[in-house]
Write a protein that holds these residues in place. Structure first.
Motif, PDB file in Angstrom:
ATOM      1  N   ALA A 135      -1.622 -32.716 -41.616  1.00  0.00           N
ATOM      2  CA  ALA A 135      -0.422 -31.259 -42.498  1.00  0.00           C
ATOM      3  C   ALA A 135      -2.103 -30.877 -43.140  1.00  0.00           C
ATOM      4  O   ALA A 135      -3.166 -31.004 -42.929  1.00  0.00           O
ATOM      5  CB  ALA A 135       0.025 -32.110 -43.578  1.00  0.00           C
ATOM      6  N   THR A 136      -1.635 -29.382 -41.959  1.00  0.00           N
ATOM      7  CA  THR A 136      -2.739 -28.114 -42.786  1.00  0.00           C
ATOM      8  C   THR A 136      -2.193 -27.720 -44.489  1.00  0.00           C
ATOM      9  O   THR A 136      -1.136 -27.060 -44.078  1.00  0.00           O
ATOM     10  CB  THR A 136      -2.824 -27.400 -41.793  1.00  0.00           C
ATOM     11  N   PRO A 137      -2.777 -27.517 -45.046  1.00  0.00           N
ATOM     12  CA  PRO A 137      -2.982 -27.022 -46.938  1.00  0.00           C
ATOM     13  C   PRO A 137      -2.505 -25.194 -46.537  1.00  0.00           C
ATOM     14  O   PRO A 137      -3.237 -25.085 -45.364  1.00  0.00           O
ATOM     15  CB  PRO A 137      -3.445 -27.913 -47.402  1.00  0.00           C
ATOM     16  N   ILE A 138      -1.328 -25.052 -47.102  1.00  0.00           N
ATOM     17  CA  ILE A 138      -1.934 -23.676 -47.406  1.00  0.00           C
ATOM     18  C   ILE A 138      -2.276 -23.473 -48.267  1.00  0.00           C
ATOM     19  O   ILE A 138      -1.990 -23.827 -49.424  1.00  0.00           O
ATOM     20  CB  ILE A 138      -0.088 -22.874 -47.172  1.00  0.00           C
ATOM     21  N   GLU A 139      -3.650 -22.139 -48.787  1.00  0.00           N
ATOM     22  CA  GLU A 139      -3.650 -22.660 -49.226  1.00  0.00           C
ATOM     23  C   GLU A 139      -3.443 -21.006 -50.377  1.00  0.00           C
ATOM     24  O   GLU A 139      -3.373 -20.392 -51.663  1.00  0.00           O
ATOM     25  CB  GLU A 139      -5.229 -22.302 -49.949  1.00  0.00           C
ATOM     26  N   THR A 140      -3.701 -20.069 -49.599  1.00  0.00           N
ATOM     27  CA  THR A 140      -3.047 -18.509 -49.690  1.00  0.00           C
ATOM     28  C   THR A 140      -1.742 -18.152 -48.200  1.00  0.00           C
ATOM     29  O   THR A 140      -1.784 -18.307 -47.558  1.00  0.00           O
ATOM     30  CB  THR A 140      -4.087 -17.561 -49.282  1.00  0.00           C
ATOM     31  N   ILE A 141      -0.690 -17.306 -48.928  1.00  0.00           N
ATOM     32  CA  ILE A 141       0.287 -16.851 -48.108  1.00  0.00           C
ATOM     33  C   ILE A 141       0.358 -15.665 -48.898  1.00  0.00           C
ATOM     34  O   ILE A 141       0.099 -14.657 -49.758  1.00  0.00           O
ATOM     35  CB  ILE A 141       1.570 -17.080 -49.148  1.00  0.00           C
ATOM     36  N   HIS A 142       0.198 -15.170 -47.362  1.00  0.00           N
ATOM     37  CA  HIS A 142      -0.275 -13.206 -47.660  1.00  0.00           C
ATOM     38  C   HIS A 142       1.389 -12.762 -46.546  1.00  0.00           C
ATOM     39  O   HIS A 142       2.017 -12.585 -45.463  1.00  0.00           O
ATOM     40  CB  HIS A 142      -1.630 -12.988 -46.595  1.00  0.00           C
ATOM     41  N   ILE A 143       1.486 -11.333 -47.624  1.00  0.00           N
ATOM     42  CA  ILE A 143       2.762 -10.922 -47.159  1.00  0.00           C
ATOM     43  C   ILE A 143       2.940  -9.901 -47.328  1.00  0.00           C
ATOM     44  O   ILE A 143       2.118  -9.061 -48.023  1.00  0.00           O
ATOM     45  CB  ILE A 143       4.499 -11.703 -48.695  1.00  0.00           C
ATOM     46  N   SER A 144       3.365  -9.045 -45.878  1.00  0.00           N
ATOM     47  CA  SER A 144       3.107  -7.068 -45.593  1.00  0.00           C
ATOM     48  C   SER A 144       3.866  -7.157 -45.260  1.00  0.00           C
ATOM     49  O   SER A 144       5.127  -7.863 -44.249  1.00  0.00           O
ATOM     50  CB  SER A 144       1.690  -7.051 -45.178  1.00  0.00           C
ATOM     51  N   GLN A 145       4.240  -5.372 -44.730  1.00  0.00           N
ATOM     52  CA  GLN A 145       4.865  -5.410 -43.657  1.00  0.00           C
ATOM     53  C   GLN A 145       4.205  -3.808 -43.152  1.00  0.00           C
ATOM     54  O   GLN A 145       3.636  -3.301 -43.786  1.00  0.00           O
ATOM     55  CB  GLN A 145       6.881  -4.834 -45.152  1.00  0.00           C
ATOM     56  N   HIS A 146       4.749  -4.096 -42.193  1.00  0.00           N
ATOM     57  CA  HIS A 146       4.274  -3.250 -40.808  1.00  0.00           C
ATOM     58  C   HIS A 146       4.494  -1.668 -41.210  1.00  0.00           C
ATOM     59  O   HIS A 146       5.551  -1.320 -41.676  1.00  0.00           O
ATOM     60  CB  HIS A 146       5.091  -3.474 -39.507  1.00  0.00           C
ATOM     61  N   ARG A 157       1.994  -4.854 -50.803  1.00  0.00           N
ATOM     62  CA  ARG A 157       1.397  -6.580 -49.730  1.00  0.00           C
ATOM     63  C   ARG A 157       1.396  -6.931 -50.719  1.00  0.00           C
ATOM     64  O   ARG A 157       0.740  -6.384 -52.229  1.00  0.00           O
ATOM     65  CB  ARG A 157       0.652  -6.157 -49.102  1.00  0.00           C
ATOM     66  N   THR A 158       1.582  -8.385 -50.601  1.00  0.00           N
ATOM     67  CA  THR A 158       1.452  -9.668 -51.951  1.00  0.00           C
ATOM     68  C   THR A 158       0.296 -10.607 -51.860  1.00  0.00           C
ATOM     69  O   THR A 158       0.955 -11.179 -50.126  1.00  0.00           O
ATOM     70  CB  THR A 158       2.548  -9.933 -52.965  1.00  0.00           C
ATOM     71  N   ARG A 159       0.034 -11.200 -52.451  1.00  0.00           N
ATOM     72  CA  ARG A 159      -0.775 -12.186 -52.015  1.00  0.00           C
ATOM     73  C   ARG A 159      -0.620 -13.832 -53.155  1.00  0.00           C
ATOM     74  O   ARG A 159      -0.500 -13.044 -53.894  1.00  0.00           O
ATOM     75  CB  ARG A 159      -2.539 -12.531 -52.170  1.00  0.00           C
ATOM     76  N   MET A 160       0.406 -14.731 -53.140  1.00  0.00           N
ATOM     77  CA  MET A 160      -0.132 -15.910 -53.591  1.00  0.00           C
ATOM     78  C   MET A 160      -1.310 -16.829 -52.794  1.00  0.00           C
ATOM     79  O   MET A 160      -0.970 -16.824 -51.786  1.00  0.00           O
ATOM     80  CB  MET A 160       1.371 -16.467 -53.113  1.00  0.00           C
ATOM     81  N   ARG A 161      -1.302 -17.171 -53.913  1.00  0.00           N
ATOM     82  CA  ARG A 161      -3.029 -18.286 -54.248  1.00  0.00           C
ATOM     83  C   ARG A 161      -2.312 -19.735 -54.483  1.00  0.00           C
ATOM     84  O   ARG A 161      -2.066 -19.787 -55.964  1.00  0.00           O
ATOM     85  CB  ARG A 161      -3.701 -17.887 -54.636  1.00  0.00           C
ATOM     86  N   ALA A 162      -2.092 -20.575 -54.101  1.00  0.00           N
ATOM     87  CA  ALA A 162      -2.444 -22.621 -54.738  1.00  0.00           C
ATOM     88  C   ALA A 162      -2.952 -22.035 -56.024  1.00  0.00           C
ATOM     89  O   ALA A 162      -2.072 -22.569 -57.297  1.00  0.00           O
ATOM     90  CB  ALA A 162      -2.758 -22.918 -54.076  1.00  0.00           C
ATOM     91  N   ALA A 163      -4.480 -22.245 -56.317  1.00  0.00           N
ATOM     92  CA  ALA A 163      -5.250 -21.623 -57.677  1.00  0.00           C
ATOM     93  C   ALA A 163      -4.259 -21.034 -58.730  1.00  0.00           C
ATOM     94  O   ALA A 163      -3.996 -22.054 -59.245  1.00  0.00           O
ATOM     95  CB  ALA A 163      -6.096 -20.956 -57.689  1.00  0.00           C
ATOM     96  N   GLU A 164      -3.438 -20.230 -58.225  1.00  0.00           N
ATOM     97  CA  GLU A 164      -2.971 -19.417 -59.222  1.00  0.00           C
ATOM     98  C   GLU A 164      -1.795 -20.443 -60.143  1.00  0.00           C
ATOM     99  O   GLU A 164      -1.759 -20.159 -61.421  1.00  0.00           O
ATOM    100  CB  GLU A 164      -2.776 -18.141 -59.041  1.00  0.00           C
TER     101      GLU A 164
END
Ligand SMILES: Cc1cc2nc3c(=O)[nH]c(=O)nc-3n(C[C@H](O)[C@H](O)[C@H](O)COP(=O)(O)OP(=O)(O)OC[C@H]3O[C@@H](n4cnc5c(N)ncnc54)[C@H](O)[C@@H]3O)c2cc1C
Length: 367
Positions: A67-78, A83-90
């Motif tokens: 399994a590959t960990p996801i540490e950051t999710i980057h969400i945006s619109q074209h 846009r926003t970023r979610m981070r595991a550390a936060e």
């Protein structure tokens, strides 16, 4: 009367339920229409939440899954602001989620089912009356088959494949909303790896043409939809899945319960289908084996208690996924501005972002 729970469907939901029941001291038998091991050929790539990992660990089906960990999710619109970023550390967790293949998940679940000594009866297609002598039948047959089901057809298909990128993925997942539908890129493989699993949503009538594109033309399309943040170098074979929403209003009936895709089949936009299924499964096993359990897993009072306990999370996830699928797949200007504002608000307000992140990781009853 038999004393085990009959589970109809030995896909990931059916096997996970059998293991969760076993963990809570309740016997189960699995029936599947296909040959055992068929689920190991499932080409889907799934994003599972941190909460899903916790449940898989408890039922002995996490160890050994690549399994590959996801540490950051980057969400945006074209082509729009926001846009926003979610981070595991936060969020104080090691990973927001994990990317794995449905085939690896099925293989590990299957091994755990064997290790637990749970009977798995392959090539047995079960009909409504076949399990009448079991105290409880759990329908996990992978599709909502009910005339009263709530159905929404988004007219969309998902085209899935893996692509190579010119730089390491660094455990970042990308979700980009475009007028033609969302595109998700999930990091796949080890830290230095540069592969992504792509879920590209398109209008149903366009999917045969998209799937038939040669590799270079497909990558051109991906660049148009995703933008130029990442350079793409190659694409694997494409697989198409029709998308829609189907769910049962009632997930329990007389000595019956529906779980996994048989209870609700969701648009994969937020990657919530199996995550929700695992939370349902854990709660069902917990409720059936709780302090009032008197040896009858089909006790109507227990089933009613289970359905009530799951109502909030289920409604929230179905509603959230449906809203995302509809709201983020068009280019109507006021909606695009509202989306931009929403993403900006998420970016500027850490508590709000944390709220959304925790809901995605643990469901609506996260706290
Ligand atoms: C494109 C796509 C991407 C997705 N991405 C994500 C994601 O990122 N994260 C996430 O959490 N979820 C995701 N999902 C959802 C996830 O794949 C499903 O939730 C999960 O596979 C459902 O498993 P299941 O066991 O309910 O159904 P299935 O895997 O369909 O298994 C059903 C089983 O029942 C058997 N069966 C059927 N009828 C009978 C019968 N009459 N008698 C006996 N056996 C029977 C079948 O042979 C089969 O083995 C995605 C789905 C799609 C389509």
């Amino acid at each position: 009367m038999a004393d085990a729970v009959a589970i109809v469907g030995g896909g990931p939901a059916g096997m996970a339920l059998a293991l969760a029941l076993h963990r809570h001291g309740i016997a189960a038998e699995i029936f599947d229409a296909r040959q055992r091991g068929a689920a190991k050929h499932d080409k889907r790539i799934l994003a599972l939440s941190f909460g899903a990992r916790k449940i898989l660990e408890r039922i002995g089906a996490w160890q050994g899954i690549p399994a590959t960990p996801i540490e950051t999710i980057h969400i945006s619109q074209h082509g729009r602001l926001g846009r926003t970023r979610m981070r595991a550390a936060e969020e104080g967790v090691a990973a927001l989620g994990y990317v794995l293949t449905a085939s690896d998940l099925a293989a590990v679940l299957d091994q755990a089912v064997t290790a637990a000594g749970i009977p798995y009866r392959e090539q047995q297609k079960v009909g409504a009356s076949d399990t009448a002598n079991y105290p409880l039948t759990a329908w996990a047959e992978g599709a909502v088959d009910n005339p009263d089901a709530v159905v929404r057809d988004y007219g969309q298909h998902a085209v899935m494949c893996t692509v190579g990128a010119s730089q390491p993925h660094r455990h970042v997942a990308w979700e980009r909303f475009t007028p033609a539908g969302p595109v998700a890129l999930l990091p796949h493989g080890n830290h230095a790896g540069n592969d992504y699993a792509v879920v590209l949503t398109c209008a149903a009538e366009h999917s045969p043409a998209v799937a038939a594109l040669d590799d270079n033309s497909f990558l051109d399309l991906l660049r148009t939809r995703f933008g130029t943040r990442l350079g793409f170098t190659g694409a694997g074979p494409r697989v198409v899945y029709p998308l829609g929403l189907r769910y049962r209003e009632q997930i329990v009936a007389d000595r019956q319960v529906w779980i996994g895709n048989a209870a609700q089949t969701l648009h994969p936009v937020a990657g919530q289908g199996f995550n929700l299924a695992l939370r349902d499964i854990w709660e069902l096993a917990r409720t059936l084996s709780g302090p009032v359990y008197a040896g009858d897993p089909g006790d109507p009072a227990l089933l009613a208690r289970y359905a009530a306990a799951r109502r909030l999370d289920r409604r929230a996830v179905i509603g959230f996924t449906d809203t995302l699928a509809r709201l983020f797949s068009n280019d109507i200007a006021p909606l695009a501005h509202a989306r931009g504002a929403g993403l900006l608000a998420l970016d500027l307000l850490p508590p709000l972002r944390s709220f959304v992140a925790r809901r995605m990781m643990f469901g609506a009853r996260a706290w």
